[in-house]
Design an enzyme around this catalytic site. Structure first.
Site, PDB file in Angstrom:
ATOM      1  N   GLY A 122      20.559  21.436  39.135  1.00  0.00           N
ATOM      2  CA  GLY A 122      21.076  20.234  39.785  1.00  0.00           C
ATOM      3  C   GLY A 122      20.766  20.211  41.270  1.00  0.00           C
ATOM      4  CB  ALA A 151      20.680  28.191  34.367  1.00  0.00           C
ATOM      5  CG  ASP A 152      23.732  23.576  33.177  1.00  0.00           C
ATOM      6  OD1 ASP A 152      22.699  22.948  32.909  1.00  0.00           O
ATOM      7  OD2 ASP A 152      24.569  23.890  32.322  1.00  0.00           O
ATOM      8  CG  LEU A 153      26.488  25.035  38.715  1.00  0.00           C
ATOM      9  CD1 LEU A 153      27.459  26.104  39.189  1.00  0.00           C
ATOM     10  CD2 LEU A 153      27.080  23.651  38.899  1.00  0.00           C
TER      11      LEU A 153
END
Length: 426
Positions: free
Chosen positions: A187, A182-184
């Site tokens: 980004g 989810a972070d990646l």
């Protein structure tokens, strides 16, 4: 004529993000040639500087204070340490904004306004500024004030309801993905949005605010399974769930166990049959290998993918029985020859030993102040005219503070000394 050596040469980014989603975005921009100025809190810096072990070993093999996590997410940046909670620190950031094209932050909703560094305040200084905010839940909605972390977002956004073994099988239950997707992906989406807004700003002179939320991204990442539910499941009550290593919409498209190795250890591989033609080839390989007639490709229960999905409960066990008769190496070679999509399940040592990974230069070696040979994953971007930049992450907190403030703001040695004495910079 455009003759820059890198795609984003001349673009400057002020990066007030930390941990993963924001730094992943700005690392992408740095790879493309942007001058990324990473702003960190004096004394502590980005949380990931201490997220270890593992830490980078020095030339003697002893751990340093350089966490692998930080090194892998902050290449191609310059680091300054500035206390944005102080009025002098806020004033420095505002001065730097006049020299920047992009501003990235992942503070809680309202924090930037409290510091006078919100989009409305900064666009008054730099009307063409592309300002990207990254939060767990976005700048609006009932959850906007909540802290959002990848693990929780994987759960809330439905990914963990789709990841893991089926509940009716041993080991069944929700499972997070092994990396913070989810972070990646947030980004990556932020990178796309910034580049689009940058192009608009260059043609119109008008900047804009990009509101990125991890939950929004996770919901978008549901992809075909989200579409499955909205198109059909919502009306029928059939909610997609965990399918282990199988595919909801395609059969056979999953992990299969093969013959155990010489030590008796179970071996596994992936078969990814994507259409009926590939299935016919797949069935032919199985039949040829065991010397028996397998008429699955003409059997009306299995001839089409739609029917294979409907009859997976009879087809898959039959395939499993055949796959266990031969070794993984045998099947990989046979399927490759027949152009049937397949692959091994590599551990990380096998990944980085893989000939294809090595030939694509996916490991970059750098000379680091603490170690003459640091190996890290490289950018996957391969541009034929404007290649990516390859510089390791700045090892020292505030390493480029003096350089950046003198270069962009022309601060004197005395002014810098006064700011350090007041704890504004480090």
């Amino acid at each position: 004529m455009f003759n820059s050596s890198h795609s984003l040469d001349g673009i400057r980014v002020l990066d007030l993000s930390r941990v993963l989603a924001g730094p992943w975005c700005t690392q992408n921009l740095g790879d493309l040639g942007a001058d990324v100025i990473k702003v960190e809190r004096p004394g502590s810096g980005d949380d990931t500087r201490t997220w270890g072990p593992p830490f980078l070993p020095d030339a003697d093999g002893q751990d340093t204070d350089q966490a692998a996590y930080y090194l892998g997410t902050n290449r191609n940046k310059r680091a300054i340490a500035c206390d944005i909670a102080s009025e002098q620190g806020q004033a420095l950031i505002k001065q730097l904004v006049t020299h920047c094209h992009i501003f990235v932050e992942n503070f809680k909703v309202g924090d930037m306004a409290r510091y006078g560094l919100d989009f409305d305040s900064l666009k008054a200084i730099n009307p063409a500024l592309v300002y990207c905010s990254i939060t767990g839940f976005g700048q609006s909605g009932p959850y906007k004030d909540r802290a959002g972390y990848d693990y929780a977002i994987q759960g809330m956004g439905g990914l963990m309801s789709l990841t893991g073994e089926r509940d009716d099988l041993p080991g069944g239950g929700p499972q997070k993905v092994g990396v913070a997707v989810a972070d990646l992906f947030t980004g990556m989406y932020a990178t796309v949005g910034i580049l689009a807004a940058l192009r608009f700003a260059e043609s119109s002179g008008q900047g804009q605010h990009i509101d990125m939320a991890l939950l929004d991204t996770q919901v978008a990442m549901l992809a075909n399974l989200g579409a499955n539910y909205l198109v059909s499941g919502k009306q029928t009550g059939r909610v997609p769930g965990r399918a282990g290593n199988a595919h909801i919409n395609i059969v056979p498209y999953q992990v299969f166990e093969t013959l155990s190795d010489e030590q008796g250890h179970a071996q596994y591989m992936i078969v990814a049959v994507g259409n009926d033609g590939q299935f016919a080839k797949f069935a032919h390989v199985l039949a040829t290998t065991i010397g028996e007639t397998i008429d699955w490709a003409t059997d009306p229960r299995y001839a089409s993918n739609a029917n294979r999905v409907r009859h997976r409960d009879t087809l898959v066990p039959a395939i499993e029985a055949v796959m266990r008769l031969r070794s993984k190496a045998h099947w990989l070679a046979a399927f490759e020859t027949a152009k049937v999509p397949c692959g091994p399940i590599n551990s990380l040592d096998e990944v980085f030993d893989d000939a294809q990974v090595q030939s694509r230069d996916m490991v970059q070696h750098w000379k680091h102040a603490l170690n003459p040979d640091v190996a890290l994953v490289a950018s996957p971007l391969k541009l034929s005219v404007t290649p990516v930049v390859q510089r390791h992450a700045p090892p020292t907190l505030g390493q480029h503070t003096t350089e950046v403030l003198q270069e962009l703001l022309s601060l004197s040695a005395g002014e810098l000394a006064a700011l350090r004495a007041n704890g504004v910079i480090a």
